[in-house]
Write an enzyme that holds these catalytic residues in place. Structure first.
Site, short mmCIF file in Angstrom:
data_model
loop_
_atom_site.label_atom_id
_atom_site.label_comp_id
_atom_site.label_asym_id
_atom_site.label_seq_id
_atom_site.Cartn_x
_atom_site.Cartn_y
_atom_site.Cartn_z
N HIS A 55 -33.45 7.98 -67.89
CA HIS A 55 -33.18 7.75 -66.47
C HIS A 55 -32.50 6.40 -66.21
O HIS A 55 -31.89 6.22 -65.18
CB HIS A 55 -34.49 7.83 -65.67
CG HIS A 55 -35.05 9.23 -65.61
ND1 HIS A 55 -34.91 10.04 -64.51
CD2 HIS A 55 -35.69 9.97 -66.54
CE1 HIS A 55 -35.47 11.21 -64.76
NE2 HIS A 55 -35.95 11.20 -65.98
N ASP A 60 -27.86 0.18 -62.65
CA ASP A 60 -28.79 1.26 -62.32
C ASP A 60 -28.36 2.52 -63.05
O ASP A 60 -27.16 2.80 -63.12
CB ASP A 60 -28.79 1.51 -60.80
CG ASP A 60 -30.16 1.86 -60.27
OD1 ASP A 60 -30.93 2.49 -61.02
OD2 ASP A 60 -30.46 1.51 -59.11
P1 ADP Z 1 -35.66 3.55 -59.22
O1 ADP Z 1 -35.96 4.85 -59.91
O2 ADP Z 1 -35.15 2.46 -60.11
O3 ADP Z 1 -36.79 3.05 -58.36
P2 ADP Z 1 -33.87 5.13 -57.54
O4 ADP Z 1 -33.05 4.70 -56.36
O5 ADP Z 1 -33.12 5.95 -58.52
O6 ADP Z 1 -34.47 3.81 -58.19
O7 ADP Z 1 -35.09 6.01 -57.06
C1 ADP Z 1 -36.03 5.48 -56.19
C2 ADP Z 1 -36.81 6.58 -55.49
O8 ADP Z 1 -37.96 5.99 -54.89
C3 ADP Z 1 -36.00 7.24 -54.40
O9 ADP Z 1 -36.32 8.61 -54.32
C4 ADP Z 1 -36.45 6.49 -53.15
O10 ADP Z 1 -36.44 7.26 -51.96
C5 ADP Z 1 -37.85 6.07 -53.48
N1 ADP Z 1 -38.08 4.73 -52.92
C6 ADP Z 1 -37.38 3.62 -53.17
N2 ADP Z 1 -37.83 2.59 -52.42
C7 ADP Z 1 -38.82 3.07 -51.67
C8 ADP Z 1 -39.67 2.53 -50.67
N3 ADP Z 1 -39.53 1.27 -50.26
N4 ADP Z 1 -40.61 3.33 -50.13
C9 ADP Z 1 -40.71 4.60 -50.53
N5 ADP Z 1 -39.93 5.19 -51.44
C10 ADP Z 1 -39.00 4.43 -52.00
#
Ligand code: ADP
Length: 461
Positions: free
Chosen positions: A156, A365
């Site tokens: 991922h 990312d």
């Molecule tokens: P990572 O896997 O590195 O955290 P991604 O953007 O690929 O980054 O995925 C993050 C996931 O977590 C997304 O589905 C997003 O909606 C959720 N997310 C990110 N920040 C928050 C937050 N502050 N509160 C709730 N969900 C979050």
């Protein structure tokens, strides 16, 4: 039909489609429902002398098998090698890497223990799909125990360039462990290319069909890109859900007609939040006309608080947000709203829909799902603009976003200005093109594509 065995460090117990289910969970739970099988991984608990027998449970028709971690494994495997070594290295932050041989040994030990426990659950026809950097050696350990099932791995995170990866003393062991899978999946062409470079320059491996079929470490395996998607329809629906009405209305009322820029990330140094604050500061510095007319809402709940660098970045962000607000705030306007807490995906989707800019500027990312979720949450009649880092895997697909280099804070600031002024016609054109890609490559397409390739294993020249 084969059963599916999903393996990931953490298992997500949720009802499919439930408001709390993350996109990945929704996709994988859908596959488990269709094919039957089990989701295997760490329970999230740390206990003294944990049992090596997985704890079986079912929830929403899905079977789960979980193990607790010992305090040593939690320190060495999870916080140590996975999150203080592989995570920074895979995100090109060798400066933040903390290498201890004991952590690597803990990583191997925990993976061997997971493999032993999983072996007892496997049936001969099961497809095994392992997720992410915590579990790279799992297939090698399973093969050592005589398991011959088809096994796939999906990374991922990014896969770092050859010269960055070799900073890891055990780089060879890690890539060799990947070769024990039948299919190795990456998020983007960039990651596939860096992996191929490593094979070409660091091993005696050969490419049997130009790009995807690799013979290395005495194994033949398929390496490809499988860009992960989101549960698009679910996000579209959540963004408009009446359940959001009260919160969204409070947000809109609090803006008093000002434009909203939104950033949503786990609080992680890879997300470029400090540079993002600086870019917003430059927007204000260069454009006094925007004072009191725009608000930047940054939502960043803390994660991995047991790892020191996460405390440092949190402190820096608090300092910078405070400093910028101190410089620009008026008695009736605070330019940056910085929130250290999470919201449900439903609430986030509702907030995304109100924001005229989604500011997604990671320094590195694998994909970045927030970028896709922001676009999916927009109102087609009046969509916002996605400003997206070129270093997110998503930038390879979402070419109609405004693509920026997050280190170039002046240009990001200028791009914010451009996005704030963009005509409705241009916004709609960009949104339609972006949404089309997101719909076509959603989470279901992603997992079907991966499992279709895995089903074709074993591969021979
Ligand atoms: P990572 O896997 O590195 O955290 P991604 O953007 O690929 O980054 O995925 C993050 C996931 O977590 C997304 O589905 C997003 O909606 C959720 N997310 C990110 N920040 C928050 C937050 N502050 N509160 C709730 N969900 C979050």
């Amino acid at each position: 039909m084969s059963r599916l065995v999903v393996v990931s460090n953490r298992v997500t117990k949720v009802q499919q489609g439930g408001a709390q289910a993350g996109g990945l969970a929704v996709g994988l739970l859908g596959a488990l429902e269709e094919m039957g099988g089990v989701w295997f991984g760490w329970s999230g608990n740390v206990t003294e002398d944990p049992s090596d027998e997985p704890r079986m449970s079912t929830s929403g028709g899905i079977a789960y098998a979980t193990l607790d971690l010992s305090p040593e494994d939690y320190d060495e495997y999870y916080n140590g090698f996975s999150n203080s070594m592989l995570w920074p290295l895979f995100h090109y932050r060798q400066d933040l890497m903390e290498f201890h041989l004991s952590s690597y040994q803990g990583y191997r030990r925990a993976n061997a223990r997971f493999a032993k426990a999983l072996k007892g659950l496997l049936e001969p026809d099961d497809l095994v799909w392992v997720h992410d950097y915590h579990m790279i050696p799992l297939a090698e350990e399973l093969r050592r125990l005589g398991v011959r099932n088809k096994m796939g791995f999906f990374l991922h995170t990014p896969f770092p360039s050859h010269q960055v990866l070799v900073v890891l003393p055990q780089h060879r062991e890690i890539v060799s462990a990947l070769s024990a899978y039948d299919v190795v999946g990456f998020q983007s062409s960039t990651d596939l290319r860096t992996f191929s470079h490593y094979i070409r320059f660091e091993t005696s491996g050969v490419f049997l069909d130009e790009r995807h079929l690799i013979r290395a470490f005495r194994r033949t395996f398929h390496a490809n890109k499988f860009p992960i998607g989101i549960d698009t329809e679910n996000i579209e629906a959540m963004a408009q859900s009446p359940d959001n009405a009260v919160r969204v209305e409070r947000l809109v009322r609090s803006l008093r007609g000002r434009k909203l820029i939104i950033g949503v990330d786990r609080l992680d140094y890879s997300k470029g939040i400090v540079q993002r604050l600086h870019a917003f500061e430059l927007l204000l510095a260069r454009n006094p006309d925007w004072h009191n007319k725009v608000v930047f809402l940054q939502i960043a709940p803390p994660t991995r608080e047991d790892v020191a660098h996460y405390g440092e970045i949190r402190h820096l962000l608090e300092t910078e947000a405070g400093r910028i607000n101190g410089e620009y705030a008026e008695f009736d306007w605070v330019p940056i709203r910085y929130l250290n807490r999470g919201f449900t995906r439903q609430t986030l989707s509702g907030f995304f829909r109100q924001a005229c800019i989604g500011l997604v500027t990671p320094l590195r990312d694998g994909m970045n799902l927030v970028a896709k979720e922001y676009v999916a949450a927009q109102n087609s009649a009046d969509p916002g603009v996605l400003v997206l880092s070129r270093f997110a895997g998503a930038a390879e697909q979402l070419t109609n976003a405004l693509i920026v280099n997050p280190y170039d804070e002046e240009r990001v600031a200028a791009t914010l200005g451009r996005a704030l002024e963009m005509t409705l016609k241009e916004r709609q054109g960009r949104w339609r093109a972006t949404m089309d890609v997101i719909r076509r490559h959603d989470i279901v397409a992603w997992r079907k594509n991966f499992l279709r390739v895995l089903n074709r294993a074993p591969f021979t020249a």
